[in-house]
Design an enzyme around this catalytic site. Structure first.
Site, PDB file in Angstrom:
ATOM      1  N   ASP A  27       3.754  -4.937  -7.536  1.00  0.00           N
ATOM      2  CA  ASP A  27       3.205  -3.683  -7.004  1.00  0.00           C
ATOM      3  C   ASP A  27       3.766  -2.475  -7.746  1.00  0.00           C
ATOM      4  OD1 ASP A  27       5.509  -4.801  -5.558  1.00  0.00           O
ATOM      5  OD2 ASP A  27       5.557  -2.886  -4.530  1.00  0.00           O
ATOM      6  N   ASN A  28       4.756  -2.688  -8.596  1.00  0.00           N
ATOM      7  CA  ASN A  28       5.321  -1.587  -9.370  1.00  0.00           C
ATOM      8  C   ASN A  28       4.978  -1.720 -10.846  1.00  0.00           C
ATOM      9  OD1 ASN A  28       6.446  -0.521  -7.040  1.00  0.00           O
ATOM     10  ND2 ASN A  28       8.395  -1.572  -7.312  1.00  0.00           N
ATOM     11  N   ARG A  70      -2.369  -1.053  -9.641  1.00  0.00           N
ATOM     12  CA  ARG A  70      -1.235  -1.915  -9.954  1.00  0.00           C
ATOM     13  C   ARG A  70      -1.687  -3.359 -10.066  1.00  0.00           C
ATOM     14  NH1 ARG A  70       2.878   1.190  -7.026  1.00  0.00           N
ATOM     15  NH2 ARG A  70       1.868   3.166  -6.535  1.00  0.00           N
ATOM     16  N   ASP A  76       6.930   3.941 -10.690  1.00  0.00           N
ATOM     17  CA  ASP A  76       7.859   3.685  -9.595  1.00  0.00           C
ATOM     18  C   ASP A  76       9.314   3.662 -10.047  1.00  0.00           C
ATOM     19  OD1 ASP A  76       5.821   3.832  -7.870  1.00  0.00           O
ATOM     20  OD2 ASP A  76       6.079   1.866  -6.962  1.00  0.00           O
ATOM     21  N   GLY A 106       7.535   7.383   5.742  1.00  0.00           N
ATOM     22  CA  GLY A 106       6.609   8.018   4.809  1.00  0.00           C
ATOM     23  C   GLY A 106       7.211   9.177   4.028  1.00  0.00           C
ATOM     24  N   GLY A 148       2.785   3.696   1.324  1.00  0.00           N
ATOM     25  CA  GLY A 148       3.404   3.932   2.625  1.00  0.00           C
ATOM     26  C   GLY A 148       4.056   5.294   2.724  1.00  0.00           C
ATOM     27  N   GLY A 156       0.837  -1.210   0.000  1.00  0.00           N
ATOM     28  CA  GLY A 156       0.000   0.000   0.000  1.00  0.00           C
ATOM     29  C   GLY A 156       0.859   1.242   0.000  1.00  0.00           C
TER      30      GLY A 156
HETATM   31  P1  AMP Z   1       8.852   0.381  -3.562  1.00  0.00           P
HETATM   32  O1  AMP Z   1       9.425  -0.975  -3.892  1.00  0.00           O
HETATM   33  O2  AMP Z   1       9.882   1.465  -3.444  1.00  0.00           O
HETATM   34  O3  AMP Z   1       7.784   0.741  -4.540  1.00  0.00           O
HETATM   35  O4  AMP Z   1       8.188   0.293  -2.112  1.00  0.00           O
HETATM   36  C1  AMP Z   1       7.584  -0.875  -1.635  1.00  0.00           C
HETATM   37  C2  AMP Z   1       6.698  -0.567  -0.448  1.00  0.00           C
HETATM   38  O5  AMP Z   1       7.418   0.081   0.593  1.00  0.00           O
HETATM   39  C3  AMP Z   1       5.524   0.332  -0.783  1.00  0.00           C
HETATM   40  O6  AMP Z   1       4.403  -0.128  -0.046  1.00  0.00           O
HETATM   41  C4  AMP Z   1       5.986   1.679  -0.271  1.00  0.00           C
HETATM   42  O7  AMP Z   1       4.905   2.523   0.055  1.00  0.00           O
HETATM   43  C5  AMP Z   1       6.784   1.284   0.966  1.00  0.00           C
HETATM   44  N1  AMP Z   1       7.782   2.306   1.304  1.00  0.00           N
HETATM   45  C6  AMP Z   1       8.910   2.603   0.636  1.00  0.00           C
HETATM   46  N2  AMP Z   1       9.584   3.604   1.215  1.00  0.00           N
HETATM   47  C7  AMP Z   1       8.872   3.986   2.303  1.00  0.00           C
HETATM   48  C8  AMP Z   1       9.040   4.981   3.325  1.00  0.00           C
HETATM   49  N3  AMP Z   1      10.089   5.809   3.339  1.00  0.00           N
HETATM   50  N4  AMP Z   1       8.097   5.045   4.284  1.00  0.00           N
HETATM   51  C9  AMP Z   1       7.034   4.235   4.274  1.00  0.00           C
HETATM   52  N5  AMP Z   1       6.821   3.289   3.354  1.00  0.00           N
HETATM   53  C10 AMP Z   1       7.725   3.160   2.370  1.00  0.00           C
HETATM   54 MG    MG Z   2       6.291   0.845  -5.398  1.00  0.00          MG
END
Ligand code: AMP
Ligand code: MG
Length: 469
Positions: free
Chosen positions: A245-246, A180, A255, A123, A89, A87
């Site tokens: 998810d990407n 996604r 992403d 976040g 984040g 989700g």
């Molecule tokens: P990503 O592979 O970068 O697309 O991230 C995978 C998951 O990690 C997604 O659910 C993002 O929302 C979460 N995420 C990545 N970086 C952060 C962050 N700094 N704070 C909170 N959630 C994060």
């Molecule tokens: Mg992502």
């Protein structure tokens, strides 16, 4: 001066799809960049956006009337392993804008503070990934690659802790939607067929109005992804984290984390520091796309009637990917060689050039751009085999204008992005702005940008990239 008027069709899907979450305000927002061309495309008032109220919105400090900020729920296969609860984040969807031509776009803040999906994350985003996503996604858009866009980047005046304290930043991301493959997985793995059906109907209405049903939607996603991935390949682009998810069901590239363009060509090139097995190497991307689409297909089975025939139909659609992809690849690489309507008979000529480039680690962008300009031979340490190839290529009577308008003179090279980030960390965004301009005019050969067409000097090369976090 008018604020955007948001609609919220995703929020109307109701409970279970998202969490209502406002962005967390920041102490001192400052605009780094506003994408005026994109604002115009969306029908937004660029003067309002760059004024104090606009910057407050772009930083997450103020919400215009009609915004119903949400963090979207999704799951995902990360490096092949299922994460049932991901989700947004570090992002919130402010809402959707409907452009003057009727097209609907999500407006999302990325780096806007914690949400219920943040797990252990803060976040937030730091400046580096925000500048990288801005530059790369806008280059992709300029090249006609389906992609999310960057409307704005702001600094927050607040440090973000990674290994050290870094300046925080927020990117305003625009997408035709943020649904996604992992959004479908979220409901499928919970056996929530009602929400799965509602999501499918939402995506059909939004992206595939002619699809009719889940199978038709799957066929549409497969076709668009085949085109998008072929375009990545033709630019030497490596997404870096092709987790489910990407992968957007709209077909847009989404992403931009540890993504990068190759300098020297080699099909096994990997940049991402976390991709140790090379799962998402350049040459693996079409295979990974099929794997991801197979996950989407299996999610949709419960919506497709009798199970045995549903599995058969969905499998057939996913198995259609390689043919669609190969056709798109041939068209894209044919154009790069100046061969319009390339046929299977032209494939060996294309592959021979790629093999030569790999053997000598020639620069991907400079070789292709050099075909029409007749400068490609200089990219090979031993030009003799290339000369042989060139004779055969010329015998094919290539259209040099087609080659010239297909192969960009410059791409967002890793070392340049790094230099822009390093300067940005000292508060100097001049290089960022220069790159943003030069990379959105990728065929413009003006002299003042000549340095940006160069490959990195030996000590300059950046071989490792990091997640967008
Ligand atoms: P990503 O592979 O970068 O697309 O991230 C995978 C998951 O990690 C997604 O659910 C993002 O929302 C979460 N995420 C990545 N970086 C952060 C962050 N700094 N704070 C909170 N959630 C994060
Ligand atoms: Mg992502």
């Amino acid at each position: 001066m008018t604020a955007p008027r948001f609609d919220n069709s995703y929020a109307r899907l109701g409970s279970g799809f998202f969490s209502r979450t406002a962005p967390t305000p920041v102490p001192q927002p400052e605009l780094i960049a506003l994408n005026r061309d994109l604002a115009l495309r969306l029908g937004l008032d660029a003067d309002w956006l760059s004024g104090p109220d606009g910057v407050a919105m772009l930083a997450g400090n103020a919400l215009p009337d009609g915004a119903e900020p949400i963090a979207q729920a999704y799951a995902g296969h990360q490096f092949g392993g299922l994460s049932p609860q991901l989700g947004d984040g570090r992002a919130v969807l402010l809402g959707e804008v409907v452009a003057p031509d009727g097209a609907r776009f999500d407006v999302q803040l990325k780096g806007s503070g914690p949400t219920p999906f943040s797990r252990r994350g803060d976040g937030r985003a730091w400046l580096g990934p925000v500048l990288r996503e801005y530059l790369v996604s806008e280059f992709m858009a300029a090249m006609g690659v389906p992609t999310t866009r960057a409307l704005a980047a702001v600094t927050t005046g607040e440090p973000v802790w990674r290994e050290t304290a870094l300046p925080g930043a927020v990117l305003t991301r625009v997408a035709s939607s943020h649904v996604r493959v992992g959004t479908f997985e979220f409901f499928a793995i919970r056996g929530d067929t009602d929400r799965l059906r509602a999501l499918t109907e939402h995506v059909i209405a939004r992206h595939y109005p002619d699809a009719g049903d889940a199978l038709g939607m799957l066929r549409g996603v497969v076709a668009r992804q085949a085109e998008t991935v072929a375009q990545w390949m033709a630019l030497g682009f490596i997404h870096g984290v092709m987790n489910t998810d990407n992968m957007a069901v709209s077909g847009e590239t989404i992403d931009y984390g540890p993504c990068a363009f190759m300098d020297a060509y080699h099909p096994e090139t990997v940049f991402s520091s976390i991709d140790r097995g090379g799962r998402y190497a350049w040459a693996e991307q079409p295979r990974v796309a099929v794997w991801n689409l197979a996950q989407l297909a299996s999610c949709l089975i419960p919506l497709m009637g009798e199970q045995e025939s549903a599995i058969r139909d969905a499998t057939e659609v996913v198995h259609g990917f390689p043919g669609l992809y190969q056709a798109a690849w041939l068209r894209r690489f044919g154009d790069k060689l100046g061969i319009a309507d390339a046929t299977e008979g032209d494939r060996p000529l294309i592959e021979r050039l790629l093999d030569l480039m790999a053997a000598q680690q020639a620069d991907f962008t400079r070789v292709f751009h050099g075909l029409a300009a007749d400068t490609a031979a200089a990219e090979f340490s031993d030009p003799a085999p290339f000369r042989d190839w060139q004779a055969d290529w010329r015998a094919r009577k290539p259209d040099l204008d087609l080659a010239a308008r297909t192969n960009p003179v410059r791409i967002p090279r890793n070392h340049r992005i790094q230099q822009a980030i390093d300067a940005g960390l000292t508060g100097d965004f001049a290089l960022f702005h220069r790159l943003a301009l030069a990379w959105t005019a990728p065929f413009d050969t003006r002299a003042e940008w000549e340095d940006l067409a160069a490959a990195p000097a030996p000590g300059e090369e950046v071989r490792l990239t990091f997640c967008g976090t």
